[in-house]
Design an enzyme around this catalytic site. Structure first.
Site, PDB file in Angstrom:
ATOM      1  N   LYS A 206     -19.004  23.112   9.368  1.00 16.35           N
ATOM      2  CA  LYS A 206     -17.992  23.740   8.510  1.00 16.35           C
ATOM      3  C   LYS A 206     -17.715  25.163   8.990  1.00 16.35           C
ATOM      4  CE  LYS A 206     -17.305  24.944   3.649  1.00 16.35           C
ATOM      5  NZ  LYS A 206     -17.801  24.818   2.278  1.00 16.35           N
ATOM      6  N   GLU A 212     -28.455  25.749  14.906  1.00 14.15           N
ATOM      7  CA  GLU A 212     -28.926  24.471  15.452  1.00 14.15           C
ATOM      8  C   GLU A 212     -27.774  23.691  16.092  1.00 14.15           C
ATOM      9  OE1 GLU A 212     -29.515  25.691  12.454  1.00 14.15           O
ATOM     10  OE2 GLU A 212     -31.460  25.059  11.635  1.00 14.15           O
ATOM     11  N   GLY A 267     -20.717  21.576   1.809  1.00 13.95           N
ATOM     12  CA  GLY A 267     -21.341  20.804   2.890  1.00 13.95           C
ATOM     13  C   GLY A 267     -21.928  19.486   2.407  1.00 13.95           C
ATOM     14  N   ARG A 268     -22.718  19.538   1.333  1.00 16.67           N
ATOM     15  CA  ARG A 268     -23.396  18.311   0.885  1.00 16.67           C
ATOM     16  C   ARG A 268     -22.477  17.373   0.124  1.00 16.67           C
ATOM     17  NH1 ARG A 268     -25.186  22.912  -1.149  1.00 16.67           N
ATOM     18  NH2 ARG A 268     -25.124  23.355  -3.372  1.00 16.67           N
ATOM     19  N   GLU A 353     -30.622  20.931  -3.271  1.00 18.50           N
ATOM     20  CA  GLU A 353     -29.876  22.123  -2.854  1.00 18.50           C
ATOM     21  C   GLU A 353     -28.894  22.535  -3.956  1.00 18.50           C
ATOM     22  OE1 GLU A 353     -29.116  23.336   1.609  1.00 18.50           O
ATOM     23  OE2 GLU A 353     -27.444  22.140   0.905  1.00 18.50           O
ATOM     24  N   HIS A 384     -46.379  -0.426  -0.905  1.00 19.46           N
ATOM     25  CA  HIS A 384     -47.643  -0.475  -0.168  1.00 19.46           C
ATOM     26  C   HIS A 384     -48.087   0.924   0.238  1.00 19.46           C
ATOM     27  CE1 HIS A 384     -47.394  -4.869   0.087  1.00 19.46           C
ATOM     28  NE2 HIS A 384     -46.095  -4.610   0.023  1.00 19.46           N
ATOM     29  N   LYS A 512     -32.981  31.754   7.278  1.00 14.85           N
ATOM     30  CA  LYS A 512     -32.041  31.784   8.410  1.00 14.85           C
ATOM     31  C   LYS A 512     -31.995  33.185   9.012  1.00 14.85           C
ATOM     32  CE  LYS A 512     -28.320  28.457   7.452  1.00 14.85           C
ATOM     33  NZ  LYS A 512     -26.891  28.373   7.121  1.00 14.85           N
TER      34      LYS A 512
HETATM   35  C1  G6Q Z   1     -24.725  22.009   2.330  1.00 13.67           C
HETATM   36  C2  G6Q Z   1     -25.293  23.190   2.956  1.00 13.67           C
HETATM   37  C3  G6Q Z   1     -25.842  22.985   4.337  1.00 13.67           C
HETATM   38  C4  G6Q Z   1     -24.785  22.900   5.450  1.00 13.67           C
HETATM   39  C5  G6Q Z   1     -25.488  23.071   6.793  1.00 13.67           C
HETATM   40  C6  G6Q Z   1     -24.531  22.969   7.949  1.00 13.67           C
HETATM   41  O1  G6Q Z   1     -24.198  21.996   1.248  1.00 13.67           O
HETATM   42  O2  G6Q Z   1     -24.392  24.221   2.892  1.00 13.67           O
HETATM   43  O3  G6Q Z   1     -26.646  21.847   4.423  1.00 13.67           O
HETATM   44  O4  G6Q Z   1     -24.101  21.702   5.379  1.00 13.67           O
HETATM   45  O5  G6Q Z   1     -26.167  24.291   6.823  1.00 13.67           O
HETATM   46  O6  G6Q Z   1     -23.539  23.945   7.856  1.00 13.67           O
HETATM   47  P1  G6Q Z   1     -22.288  23.908   8.794  1.00 13.67           P
HETATM   48  O7  G6Q Z   1     -21.538  22.652   8.494  1.00 13.67           O
HETATM   49  O8  G6Q Z   1     -21.503  25.134   8.480  1.00 13.67           O
HETATM   50  O9  G6Q Z   1     -22.789  23.890  10.214  1.00 13.67           O
END
Ligand code: G6Q
Length: 547
Positions: A206, A212, A267-268, A353, A384, A512
């Site tokens: 986003k 990463e 994001g989520r 989150e 199990h 972070k």
């Molecule tokens: C979700 C969070 C988080 C995000 C990641 C990736 O709600 O904000 O999990 O999706 O940190 O972020 P980017 O899509 O910006 O790389």
């Protein structure tokens, strides 16, 4: 807003909790032959039996009174209207616009966002048709065989979970790979398996600033260039999904090959947007549309059904009941469908989150517990492993059993065994086994006297352990879409009761930030201000990296 734990509705629930404390679910079932029917509901093709919960009609009434008093209906309508309900980031929260009908109008800042959503879906359709149909070719003229989704968190968990769940309808030529971790082992393993001539990298971020994802994307690009691909071929092998065209261009991906979305998509909550490009590549646009349709049906149900017959509200309020009044610190997700093996991890992010917060929307400490720890594993594997604790441990852990009724394979008898186990577990948790029942069982085997009596307490199950059972007709895009949207709205309901902002995630920021400092320190000899433990650990890592 008034303090939750001193409100009239809260105190009523607290008093009611005392009444229900000693009532066993066996008793509730015996007393009310219509209980299963009374506490079941169906919406958007999802069937929920919540009768194995420690509730009576009076409990549900009191929970709904609390929901009303907390302004749940108004909060839902506000979110659905496009108001900036994510107050700390000043953003609307409109994942529901991503699955809206094309003739709907949903305004953000006076602008209808639906046409923009439809344009991106159309762009996705054109691209996915080309890749799936084979007309989108790699640099040696062959069709794409492997898709590598590079993203993390919300840009990984949803797409991965859905692709895994819907594998039987995935394109037979396409193999899907997901790379999220900055641990190079994950990327290295994928790169060992794929051919640069026929691999498409989908870089999903986003913000396009996530450490990463940028590291993995940079390494993937170097690998591509070192293994036969040319600079001019990058456009055919790298596409991006982001809200930031400038950064995408800066990375070297042609903005024509970028799929956009908007800051009102968290994001989520983003798998319904272009973040779901890998899903659409794998299952095709008609199936992706069916996923959106299933979610929209659940949205419509959530928006219109009275609270008493509203599935996300019921699930959410039951969660509040256990979290607050039974001190249930965790909630287990047990899908009886192997293809849903990533679903607990997906829900972990969605729920934890969103609702892992300890200040209210107006910045004051919350007055009670908020989101539980979400965890789980597919059945029957979990049986199990950790089910022992669910049955005989000291904590109450509510469980959601989730099962598609129809299998998507032809292996004889497996589905029957799977479903039998699912039903047996919820029944066992509810009924338990009394000392007398254990005695009778042991006597029937010929055991008697001290030997029998010594064994009895170990074999007693208290029962009275709550669970929901969610049945889907099958694991189709439509029912999966409805199931995911159900949990999205459940999380929202709980956030409203606790008066927290379910849509920010400041808690991930500190780590972070510190990581950026430590990266710089590991690269040179300087050392910033750290505690003695972190300083010593940095030194140790430094020595190892130099060695
Ligand atoms: C979700 C969070 C988080 C995000 C990641 C990736 O709600 O904000 O999990 O999706 O940190 O972020 P980017 O899509 O910006 O790389």
């Amino acid at each position: 807003m008034s303090t939750l734990t001193t409100s009239r509705e809260w105190l009523a629930l607290q008093a009611h909790r005392e009444d229900i404390q000693t009532v066993h679910l066996r008793r509730l079932f015996a007393d009310d032959p219509a209980r299963a029917e009374r506490f079941s509901i169906e919406a958007a093709g999802v069937f929920l039996d919540y009768s194995k919960n420690r509730v009576t009609a009076a409990t549900m009434e009191a929970l709904m009174a609390l929901a009303r008093a907390r302004g749940l209906e108004e909060a839902r309508d506000e979110m659905f209207s496009g108001a900036p309900v994510n107050i700390t980031e000043h953003r609307a929260v409109l994942h529901r616009a991503l699955r809206a009908r094309s003739d709907e109008t949903i305004l953000v800042g006076g602008e209808n966002v639906v046409p923009g959503v439809r344009n991106v879906l159309e762009q996705m359709r054109r691209f996915t048709d080309q890749v799936r149909g084979g007309s989108w070719k790699g640099y040696r003229g062959q069709p794409i065989s492997d898709i590598v989704n590079i993203g993390i968190g919300g840009s990984d968990l949803g797409p991965q979970m859905v692709c895994e769940a819907l594998r039987p309808i995935g394109h037979p030529r396409l193999s899907m790979h997901f790379v999220s971790n900055v641990d190079g082992a994950q990327l290295a393993d994928v790169l060992n398996r794929v051919n640069p001539e026929t691999t498409l990298f989908v870089v999903v971020s986003k913000t396009f600033t996530t450490q990463e994802t940028l590291r993995n994307a940079t390494s993937a690009r170097s690998w591509f260039l070192d293994n036969g691909g040319g600079q001019e071929d990058i456009a055919r092998h790298f596409v991006a999904v982001s809200t930031d065209a400038r950064r995408v261009a800066g990375f070297g991906i042609d903005p024509d090959h970028m799929f956009g979305f908007w800051d009102w998509v968290g994001g989520r909550y983003s798998l319904w947007s272009a973040v779901g490009l890998s899903i659409a590549l794998y299952i095709g646009m008609p199936a992706f549309a069916a996923l959106l349709d299933g979610a929209r049906e659940m949205d419509e149900h959530f928006a219109a059904a009275p609270l008493e017959q509203n599935m996300p509200v019921i699930l959410g309020m039951l969660g509040v009941w256990y979290r607050q009044f039974f001190n249930a610190g965790s909630h287990c997700i047990a899908p009886y469908a192997h293809r849903l093996n990533r679903f607990p991890a997906y829900l972990q992010q969605l729920d934890m989150e969103s609702n892992g917060k300890s200040v209210t929307r107006d910045g004051r400490p919350v007055s009670g517990a908020t989101g539980p720890v979400i965890w789980g594993e597919v059945g029957t594997n979990g049986q199990h492993a950790f089910f022992q604790l669910l049955h005989q441990g000291t904590d109450v852990v509510p469980v959601d059993f989730i099962a598609p009724l129809k299998a998507d394979h032809a292996l004889d008898d497996h589905q029957l065994l799977l479903l039998a186990n699912c039903l047996a577990q919820s029944e066992a948790l509810m009924r338990g086994k009394t000392a007398d029942e254990v005695r009778a069982e042991l006597s029937a085997t010929g055991m008697a006297g001290d030997e029998l009596e010594e064994l009895v307490p170990h074999k007693v199950f208290p029962g009275n352990r709550p669970s929901n059972t969610l049945l889907l007709p099958n694991l189709s895009p439509h029912s999966l879409g409805a199931l995911i949207a159900l949990y999205e709205h459940k999380v929202f309901v709980q956030g409203v009761i606790w008066n927290i902002n379910s849509f920010d995630q400041w808690g991930v920021e500190l780590g972070k930030r510190l990581a950026v400092d430590i990266v710089a320190e590991l690269r040179c000899d300087g050392l910033g201000h750290h505690d003695a433990s972190t300083r010593a650990l940095i030194e140790r890592v430094r020595v190892s990296l130099k060695g």
